[in-house]
Each structure stands twice: as structure tokens, then as C-alpha cells.
Write a protein that holds these residues in place. Structure first.
Motif, PDB file in Angstrom:
ATOM      1  N   ARG A  35     -10.934   1.765   0.672  1.00 38.46           N
ATOM      2  CA  ARG A  35     -11.088   2.556   1.893  1.00 38.46           C
ATOM      3  C   ARG A  35      -9.752   2.716   2.607  1.00 38.46           C
ATOM      4  N   SER A  36      -9.050   1.602   2.805  1.00 42.28           N
ATOM      5  CA  SER A  36      -7.755   1.667   3.492  1.00 42.28           C
ATOM      6  C   SER A  36      -6.735   2.465   2.691  1.00 42.28           C
ATOM      7  N   GLN A  37      -6.764   2.325   1.385  1.00 39.17           N
ATOM      8  CA  GLN A  37      -5.842   3.091   0.541  1.00 39.17           C
ATOM      9  C   GLN A  37      -6.084   4.583   0.707  1.00 39.17           C
ATOM     10  N   ILE A  38      -7.334   4.987   0.683  1.00 41.94           N
ATOM     11  CA  ILE A  38      -7.677   6.401   0.838  1.00 41.94           C
ATOM     12  C   ILE A  38      -7.274   6.902   2.225  1.00 41.94           C
ATOM     13  N   LEU A  39      -7.573   6.135   3.268  1.00 40.57           N
ATOM     14  CA  LEU A  39      -7.251   6.556   4.630  1.00 40.57           C
ATOM     15  C   LEU A  39      -5.753   6.578   4.901  1.00 40.57           C
ATOM     16  N   ASN A  40      -4.974   5.885   4.094  1.00 41.36           N
ATOM     17  CA  ASN A  40      -3.525   5.823   4.284  1.00 41.36           C
ATOM     18  C   ASN A  40      -2.776   6.951   3.578  1.00 41.36           C
ATOM     19  N   GLN A  41      -3.458   7.792   2.861  1.00 45.25           N
ATOM     20  CA  GLN A  41      -2.802   8.869   2.114  1.00 45.25           C
ATOM     21  C   GLN A  41      -2.248   9.916   3.060  1.00 45.25           C
TER      22      GLN A  41
ATOM     23  N   GLN B 195       0.853  -1.176   0.000  1.00 49.84           N
ATOM     24  CA  GLN B 195       0.000   0.000   0.000  1.00 49.84           C
ATOM     25  C   GLN B 195       0.894   1.233   0.000  1.00 49.84           C
ATOM     26  N   ASN B 196       0.592   2.166  -0.838  1.00 44.04           N
ATOM     27  CA  ASN B 196       1.405   3.366  -0.988  1.00 44.04           C
ATOM     28  C   ASN B 196       2.799   2.988  -1.446  1.00 44.04           C
ATOM     29  N   CYS B 197       3.770   3.738  -1.036  1.00 45.82           N
ATOM     30  CA  CYS B 197       5.110   3.517  -1.557  1.00 45.82           C
ATOM     31  C   CYS B 197       5.988   2.629  -0.695  1.00 45.82           C
ATOM     32  N   CYS B 198       5.600   2.422   0.535  1.00 48.44           N
ATOM     33  CA  CYS B 198       6.502   1.663   1.388  1.00 48.44           C
ATOM     34  C   CYS B 198       5.784   0.796   2.407  1.00 48.44           C
ATOM     35  N   LYS B 199       4.490   0.783   2.417  1.00 48.88           N
ATOM     36  CA  LYS B 199       3.731   0.047   3.428  1.00 48.88           C
ATOM     37  C   LYS B 199       3.513  -1.378   2.940  1.00 48.88           C
TER      38      LYS B 199
ATOM     39  N   ARG C  10      -1.044 -13.909   7.470  1.00 50.38           N
ATOM     40  CA  ARG C  10      -1.175 -15.369   7.531  1.00 50.38           C
ATOM     41  C   ARG C  10      -2.223 -15.787   6.503  1.00 50.38           C
ATOM     42  N   PRO C  11      -2.113 -16.999   5.963  1.00 48.76           N
ATOM     43  CA  PRO C  11      -3.064 -17.426   4.932  1.00 48.76           C
ATOM     44  C   PRO C  11      -4.530 -17.347   5.358  1.00 48.76           C
ATOM     45  N   ASP C  12      -4.816 -17.531   6.650  1.00 46.52           N
ATOM     46  CA  ASP C  12      -6.206 -17.497   7.105  1.00 46.52           C
ATOM     47  C   ASP C  12      -6.675 -16.105   7.524  1.00 46.52           C
ATOM     48  N   ALA C  13      -5.850 -15.097   7.361  1.00 46.30           N
ATOM     49  CA  ALA C  13      -6.210 -13.727   7.733  1.00 46.30           C
ATOM     50  C   ALA C  13      -6.917 -13.031   6.573  1.00 46.30           C
ATOM     51  N   THR C  14      -7.962 -13.651   6.080  1.00 43.55           N
ATOM     52  CA  THR C  14      -8.627 -13.137   4.880  1.00 43.55           C
ATOM     53  C   THR C  14      -9.328 -11.803   5.110  1.00 43.55           C
ATOM     54  N   ALA C  15      -9.960 -11.629   6.262  1.00 39.48           N
ATOM     55  CA  ALA C  15     -10.650 -10.360   6.536  1.00 39.48           C
ATOM     56  C   ALA C  15      -9.644  -9.223   6.660  1.00 39.48           C
ATOM     57  N   GLU C  16      -8.537  -9.466   7.350  1.00 43.00           N
ATOM     58  CA  GLU C  16      -7.510  -8.439   7.516  1.00 43.00           C
ATOM     59  C   GLU C  16      -6.862  -8.084   6.176  1.00 43.00           C
ATOM     60  N   TYR C  17      -6.610  -9.099   5.350  1.00 49.90           N
ATOM     61  CA  TYR C  17      -6.040  -8.871   4.021  1.00 49.90           C
ATOM     62  C   TYR C  17      -7.007  -8.034   3.167  1.00 49.90           C
ATOM     63  N   ALA C  18      -8.286  -8.405   3.201  1.00 51.08           N
ATOM     64  CA  ALA C  18      -9.295  -7.678   2.421  1.00 51.08           C
ATOM     65  C   ALA C  18      -9.377  -6.218   2.867  1.00 51.08           C
ATOM     66  N   GLU C  19      -9.291  -5.975   4.171  1.00 50.67           N
ATOM     67  CA  GLU C  19      -9.345  -4.605   4.676  1.00 50.67           C
ATOM     68  C   GLU C  19      -8.105  -3.819   4.246  1.00 50.67           C
ATOM     69  N   PHE C  20      -6.919  -4.410   4.386  1.00 54.19           N
ATOM     70  CA  PHE C  20      -5.674  -3.734   4.021  1.00 54.19           C
ATOM     71  C   PHE C  20      -5.643  -3.373   2.541  1.00 54.19           C
ATOM     72  N   THR C  21      -6.184  -4.230   1.701  1.00 52.41           N
ATOM     73  CA  THR C  21      -6.138  -4.014   0.253  1.00 52.41           C
ATOM     74  C   THR C  21      -7.381  -3.304  -0.282  1.00 52.41           C
TER      75      THR C  21
ATOM     76  N   GLU D  83       3.147  13.805   2.913  1.00 52.37           N
ATOM     77  CA  GLU D  83       4.572  13.552   2.754  1.00 52.37           C
ATOM     78  C   GLU D  83       4.861  12.383   1.807  1.00 52.37           C
ATOM     79  N   LEU D  84       3.851  11.603   1.451  1.00 53.91           N
ATOM     80  CA  LEU D  84       4.049  10.492   0.521  1.00 53.91           C
ATOM     81  C   LEU D  84       3.577  10.830  -0.891  1.00 53.91           C
ATOM     82  N   LEU D  85       3.274  12.091  -1.135  1.00 51.89           N
ATOM     83  CA  LEU D  85       2.745  12.499  -2.434  1.00 51.89           C
ATOM     84  C   LEU D  85       3.662  12.125  -3.586  1.00 51.89           C
ATOM     85  N   ASN D  86       4.956  12.336  -3.451  1.00 49.41           N
ATOM     86  CA  ASN D  86       5.882  12.058  -4.549  1.00 49.41           C
ATOM     87  C   ASN D  86       6.859  10.930  -4.227  1.00 49.41           C
ATOM     88  N   CYS D  87       6.413   9.979  -3.502  1.00 48.92           N
ATOM     89  CA  CYS D  87       7.321   8.913  -3.112  1.00 48.92           C
ATOM     90  C   CYS D  87       7.584   7.944  -4.251  1.00 48.92           C
TER      91      CYS D  87
END
Length: 128
Positions: A115-121, A92-96, A101-112, A124-128
Motif C-alpha cells: 500500500r505504501s509503495q503504491i501511494l509513494n509513486q 522505498q522507491n529510489c531514494c526514500k 527504532r527496533p520497537d517501531a514494528t507497526a510503522e516499519y510494517a506500514e512503510f514496507t 518524476e521518479l519513473l526513471n530514477c
């Protein structure tokens, strides 16, 4: 070029399939910074015991940024790393970088998620 490929690995590829351990070694040797980020994060996940760990360390220079980008941008490299550590890799973003774990499907779905992408903006990462 994404990887520095030894002649023996090129020969192996021309003859047929490449062994994962040989491909992983090529990734480690070619992209040492990116490999260290993933390896360290995988170690943290193994020690933590939780469903996932996220590494948000900002790469120290352009070369390190490039290595991280090349690793996560390649489906083949990302898949080999996931098999090696038996974890899912997300970016996510330039360095995150997140390892899940393979069974962490809900956490993976949230991270990717969008919504998470927008909230992670961050400005200082504008031109990374």
C-alpha cells in the motif's frame, strides 16, 4: 563493484569472520554518500525521539544513486548498518530511506507495505 575492499579486509575474510567495525569502515569509505544519508537520518531519529524518520532527499547524481542502491540492496551491508545504529533500515522507491527504532514494528510494517509503495509513486521518479 559494490565496495573498495582493502587487502587487510580480504585477508581477514579469508581467515574467518570479519569484525563489524572493519566492515562498517569499508562501507563508509566505499559509499560515502550513502553512508552520509544513513548517518544523518540516524542522527535525526536520535534527536527526534519518534519511532522513525524518513529521508527523501534525491541523490545529486548517478554516482550517489548507485551508492544508495548498493547499500540497501546488500543484505550484509544493510544488516551491518542496522547493528551499528541499532535501528532498522528500509528503502522505498529510489531514494526514500527510512530508519526505524527496533520497537517501531507497526510503522516499519506500514512503510514496507505494498500500500505504501503504491501511494509513494510519483511521475518524476519513473526513471530514477
Amino acid at each position: 563493484m559494490s565496495l573498495t575492499v582493502p587487502p587487510e579486509l580480504v585477508d581477514q575474510a579469508q581467515a574467518g569472520e570479519i569484525r563489524d567495525e572493519d566492515f562498517i569502515r569499508c562501507i563508509q569509505d566505499s559509499l560515502p554518500y550513502a553512508w552520509s544519508v544513513v548517518e544523518r537520518t540516524a542522527g535525526e531519529l536520535a534527536a527526534d525521539g519518534g519511532p522513525f524518520v524518513v529521508n527523501g532527499d534525491v541523490p545529486p547524481d548517478e554516482q550517489a544513486w548507485g551508492q544508495l542502491f548498493r547499500l540497501v540492496a546488500s543484505d550484509a551491508m544493510r544488516a551491518a548498518v542496522e547493528r551499528h545504529f541499532n535501528m532498522r533500515l528500509a528503502f522505498q522507491n529510489c531514494c526514500k530511506v527510512g530508519l526505524f527504532r527496533p520497537d517501531a514494528t507497526a510503522e516499519y510494517a506500514e512503510f514496507t507495505s505494498a500500500r505504501s509503495q503504491i501511494l509513494n509513486q510519483k511521475p518524476e521518479l519513473l526513471n530514477c
